[in-house]
Design an enzyme around this catalytic site. Structure first.
Site, short mmCIF file in Angstrom:
data_model
loop_
_atom_site.label_atom_id
_atom_site.label_comp_id
_atom_site.label_asym_id
_atom_site.label_seq_id
_atom_site.Cartn_x
_atom_site.Cartn_y
_atom_site.Cartn_z
N ARG A 291 0.30 -2.50 2.72
CA ARG A 291 -1.33 -2.09 3.38
C ARG A 291 -1.09 -0.59 3.03
NH1 ARG A 291 -4.66 -4.11 7.25
NH2 ARG A 291 -2.98 -4.78 8.43
N CYS A 358 -23.37 -19.02 4.51
CA CYS A 358 -24.82 -19.73 5.59
C CYS A 358 -23.83 -20.04 6.66
CB CYS A 358 -24.95 -21.21 4.78
SG CYS A 358 -25.79 -20.88 3.38
N1 LLP Z 1 6.99 -7.23 5.76
C1 LLP Z 1 6.81 -8.97 6.34
C2 LLP Z 1 7.59 -9.66 6.73
C3 LLP Z 1 5.59 -8.92 6.62
O1 LLP Z 1 5.05 -10.28 7.02
C4 LLP Z 1 4.37 -8.85 5.85
C5 LLP Z 1 3.18 -8.92 6.69
C6 LLP Z 1 5.19 -6.93 5.66
C7 LLP Z 1 6.62 -6.41 5.25
C8 LLP Z 1 4.22 -6.05 5.21
O2 LLP Z 1 2.68 -5.55 6.37
P1 LLP Z 1 1.99 -4.21 5.75
O3 LLP Z 1 2.57 -3.34 5.57
O4 LLP Z 1 0.91 -4.81 4.55
O5 LLP Z 1 0.92 -4.07 6.98
N2 LLP Z 1 -4.08 -9.94 6.68
C9 LLP Z 1 -3.50 -8.74 7.56
C10 LLP Z 1 -1.80 -8.18 7.38
C11 LLP Z 1 -0.97 -9.18 7.36
C12 LLP Z 1 0.35 -8.49 7.51
C13 LLP Z 1 1.19 -10.34 7.24
N3 LLP Z 1 2.69 -9.59 7.18
C14 LLP Z 1 -4.97 -7.84 7.25
O6 LLP Z 1 -5.88 -8.01 6.67
O7 LLP Z 1 -4.95 -7.27 8.18
#
Ligand code: LLP
Length: 445
Positions: A291, A358
């Protein structure tokens, strides 16, 4: 900081007027800023000085091939979670040898694909998975590099659906059982112990939980180094971004104006807190941010279909929907919505911003104060670069949205809008449903 800003009255990504992008490629369209991704990547790297750091970009956040190539050019490996993602890394010319393969349910075929392509390590979530990887590696006559994911039982203070480091989550092995898991792994002759991993959750806006988790797991890293000579510690991803003041947070002045105790997490604060804890471990540090790398580097452009003025409520109906950007429907998440053409002479409007799908869940914002915008005008959903296009679907038989990458004054379509023909290409009507064979009588006319 990011590169979306108004030049005069018009919203730009770097030097590109977003109205020009919409004119060429239509809407809904995701637009990404390469310069913002570069800045995010470099800031992260720069702020962990003196450490041997490998950034493994968590490509689940945005896996467009052009985005992967861009990060690869910057020196990133990838945190990938499926055979499909691994094939994307290959298609983008990325480095699988600097990439890690995570996920709680890797199939035998996925493990084979990882091994064939020289994956740096598998991040293992359970004992049965160790056995499966050992089995596949044995069949192939190779040794599979692994790291076990530790669940440090730390509260990340984030949304329940994206917290992962508590003991009641499905992820990882509790610290108290971890040494036994490593001992078991060391007895499997087709495995090679390479590192240790953790990830406590996503969209963390404070450094405290990261510090707590690193402190908790560090003694174990030292033990593993002595016992098995591990070469790396992956501290996962999870650094949050600004959603509420997304546009303003592109400017340094906004950050300067935040009270010290309210300032959202930055790579500077993250690095300053963690580098002193990580340096004494004397191992390579892997970072798996997704992110943070792309979230503020993308917007979703949409066009207004109608402004429906209701009794006591206005609805701004746009041509993007929950199939294009599902985060508000799924996590009640906030995305700032701004006009592409800003006009301070317009009156303000308070409206629910909704898509054409919808169901009532197809709502991006409730009672949102906005500039009055009418049919045909453009709006941008900010901070949509992460978990935007990758979570899009074809619900209501709406094609997947287009993606455009901007670099300075250049921009290019990097994923064409999906056509109706592409959507139905895999579908067929079986012969037994042909009217003649099905026994269904045509209704009399
Ligand atoms: N490493 C692992 C093992 C993970 O499970 C994840 C994210 C990341 C790294 C990366 O995390 P980040 O740096 O992006 O926070 N769809 C959700 C977020 C799901 C994150 C899942 N795992 C949303 O839209 O907020």
């Amino acid at each position: 900081m990011h590169h979306f800003h108004y030049t005069g009255q018009d919203l730009h990504c770097e030097s590109v007027d977003l109205a020009a992008v919409a004119k060429l490629y239509g809407t809904p369209t995701y637009v990404y800023s390469a310069a913002t991704m570069t800045d995010n990547f470099s800031r992260l790297q720069r702020n962990l000085p003196g450490l041997d750091v490998q950034i493994c970009y968590a490509m689940k956040a945005c896996s467009n091939l052009a985005v992967l190539r861009h990060f690869s050019n910057l020196g990133a490996g990838f945190d990938l979670v499926s055979g499909g993602e691994l094939r994307r890394v290959l298609a983008a010319g990325g480095n699988v040898r600097a990439s890690v393969f995570a996920g709680v349910g890797k199939t035998e075929a996925e493990i084979r694909l990882g091994l064939e392509n020289g994956i740096y390590a598998f991040h293992v979530e359970s004992e049965p998975e160790l056995a499966r990887i050992n089995h596949v590696a044995g069949q192939m006559g190779v040794r599979a590099p692994i790291a076990i994911r530790i669940n440090p039982d730390v509260d990340a203070h984030t949304h329940a659906k994206i917290t992962t480091g508590k003991s009641d989550n499905k992820f990882g092995i509790p610290l108290k059982n971890a040494m036994a898991a490593y001992e078991a792994a060391s007895k499997l002759k087709n495995l090679r112990i390479r590192g240790v991993q953790m990830h406590i959750g996503s969209q963390l806006t404070e450094v405290g939980p990261f510090v707590e988790a690193v402190k908790k797991v560090s003694p174990f890293v030292t033990e593993l180094k002595a016992a098995y000579g591990i070469e790396y510690f992956s501290i996962g991803g999870g650094m949050g971004i600004v959603y509420r003041d997304a546009l303003a947070s592109g400017q340094a002045a906004w950050w300067d104006a935040q009270p010290a105790d309210k300032r959202p997490l930055t790579p500077e604060v993250y690095g300053a807190a963690l580098a002193p804890l990580l340096a004494p471990l004397g191992v390579k540090i892997l970072l798996e941010h997704g992110r943070f790398m792309v979230g503020n580097a993308g917007v979703l452009l949409a066009r207004v279909e109608h402004l429906k003025r209701g009794a006591g409520k206005n609805f701004l109906i746009v041509d993007a929907a929950m199939n294009d950007l599902v985060r508000p429907a799924m996590y009640d998440s906030y995305h700032e919505i701004v006009p592409v053409h800003r006009d301070s002479s317009r009156r303000a409007l308070v409206a629910d911003v909704v898509g054409p799908i919808c169901e009532s869940g197809d709502c991006f914002a409730k009672d949102r104060p906005l500039q009055d915008v009418g049919e045909g005008e453009l709006v941008a959903f900010m901070s949509a670069g992460a978990y935007g296009h990758v979570m899009a679907s074809r619900y209501n038989t709406r094609g997947m949205p287009a993606e455009v990458l901007v670099n300075g004054s250049a921009f290019e379509l990097v994923n064409a809008r999906e056509t109706f023909e592409q959507m139905i290409a895999g579908e067929k009507i079986p012969a037994f449903l042909s009217i003649a064979d099905s026994g269904v009588r045509k209704p009399d006319r």
